[in-house]
Design an enzyme around this catalytic site. Structure first.
Site, PDB file in Angstrom:
ATOM      1  N   GLN A  81      17.225  10.788  45.253  1.00 54.03           N
ATOM      2  CA  GLN A  81      16.605   9.713  46.190  1.00 54.03           C
ATOM      3  C   GLN A  81      18.006   8.978  46.655  1.00 54.03           C
ATOM      4  OE1 GLN A  81      14.075   7.857  43.452  1.00 54.03           O
ATOM      5  NE2 GLN A  81      12.363   8.417  44.628  1.00 54.03           N
ATOM      6  N   ASP A  94      18.697   9.402  41.457  1.00 57.09           N
ATOM      7  CA  ASP A  94      18.680   8.400  42.612  1.00 57.09           C
ATOM      8  C   ASP A  94      20.102   7.883  42.781  1.00 57.09           C
ATOM      9  OD1 ASP A  94      18.721   6.140  43.994  1.00 57.09           O
ATOM     10  OD2 ASP A  94      16.372   5.639  43.652  1.00 57.09           O
ATOM     11  N   GLU A 146      13.582   9.694  35.291  1.00 57.04           N
ATOM     12  CA  GLU A 146      14.618   9.003  36.108  1.00 57.04           C
ATOM     13  C   GLU A 146      15.321   7.893  35.693  1.00 57.04           C
ATOM     14  OE1 GLU A 146      15.226   6.745  40.715  1.00 57.04           O
ATOM     15  OE2 GLU A 146      13.042   6.524  39.345  1.00 57.04           O
ATOM     16  N   GLU A 187      14.279   6.315  49.338  1.00 61.26           N
ATOM     17  CA  GLU A 187      13.828   4.843  48.531  1.00 61.26           C
ATOM     18  C   GLU A 187      14.602   3.758  48.837  1.00 61.26           C
ATOM     19  OE1 GLU A 187      11.558   4.428  44.396  1.00 61.26           O
ATOM     20  OE2 GLU A 187      13.628   4.971  44.311  1.00 61.26           O
TER      21      GLU A 187
END
Length: 258
Positions: free
Chosen positions: A204, A178, A143, A240
């Site tokens: 995310q 994300d 990530e 998240e």
């Protein structure tokens, strides 16, 4: 329709950790993720998953000494043995929890001159972990994290992560996209997703810039959710974010997508 997983490290944080599974299920979530499971026994976590009919979607490999500021081991030369030990510990939990995805945090850059050696170490560790996980039917995720939330983190941009996936060409190595981090570092979220979709393994979300619910800030998440549907993305979307108050009071954004 996107499948949403509650991130129990951040959501329902007014309850003890093991009680958050019940809260997530009552709120309508079918999956959960969190940063680290290692403070609880795998058996206790599995019991909560089964009790509330939840799927364990994702968690992270041990990050090193988190309290001392370490944020992963995968790119740290000299820590290879510790990385492999952490991988085995994570796999023990993952098999009990029937979790198909593990995220390997890269770590913090010591100095600019160390980056080439860190990248070499990162690639070796990722290749080892991906091949160790492949016979188990599991996916390894990396990530990119923005430099504001985690200064000094080794991996920051989508292009860096997807280039690594392409270079290693391990079928079960994917990128954890994300949108919060990607908006801060790269922007152009829809086009970026479409460009890299084949190597995205998990998504995310959080509002930008304050990392609250995805119903405020500069990102139109309703548009992105429709795009994910239209694209055929069949993975999970991890929530998240840090709720503005009590988690349930901020779930109005989720109602149309349950």
């Amino acid at each position: 329709m996107p499948r949403f997983a509650a991130n129990l490290s951040l959501m329902f944080a007014d309850a003890p950790f093991l009680d958050r599974f019940d809260r997530a299920a009552r709120a309508g979530f079918k999956g959960v993720e969190y940063l680290f499971p290692y403070g609880e026994s795998a058996a206790d976590l599995a019991q909560r998953l089964e009790q509330h009919d939840l799927i364990q979607v994702l968690f992270n490999l041990p990050p090193g000494n988190f309290g001392a500021g370490e944020r992963g081991l995968a790119a740290l030369p000299g820590r290879e043995s510790e990385f492999r030990e952490g991988l085995e510990r994570a796999l023990e939990y993952a098999q009990v929890l029937r979790c198909a995805n593990l995220h390997a945090m890269a770590g913090i850059v010591a100095d600019e001159g160390s980056k080439p050696a860190m990248r070499d170490c990162y690639l070796r560790n990722l290749q080892y972990a991906a091949r160790r996980m492949a016979p188990l039917g599991m996916t390894l995720l990396i990530e990119p994290i923005n430099t504001r939330s985690m200064p000094g983190y080794f991996l920051n941009h989508q292009a860096q992560a997807h280039d690594i996936v392409a270079e290693l060409a391990e079928p079960n190595l994917r990128v954890q996209l994300d949108f919060f981090h990607a908006q801060i570092m790269d922007g152009n979220l829809a086009a970026g997703f479409r460009r890299y979709q084949s190597s995205v393994g998990h998504v995310q979300i959080a509002g930008v810039p304050d990392r609250h619910e995805p119903d405020e800030g500069e990102v139109d998440y309703a548009y992105l959710f429709r795009m994910l549907d239209e694209s055929g993305y069949d993975g999970w979307v991890g929530c998240e974010y840090v709720p503005r108050g009590r988690t349930e009071d901020g779930l109005g954004w989720y109602e149309p997508w349950k």
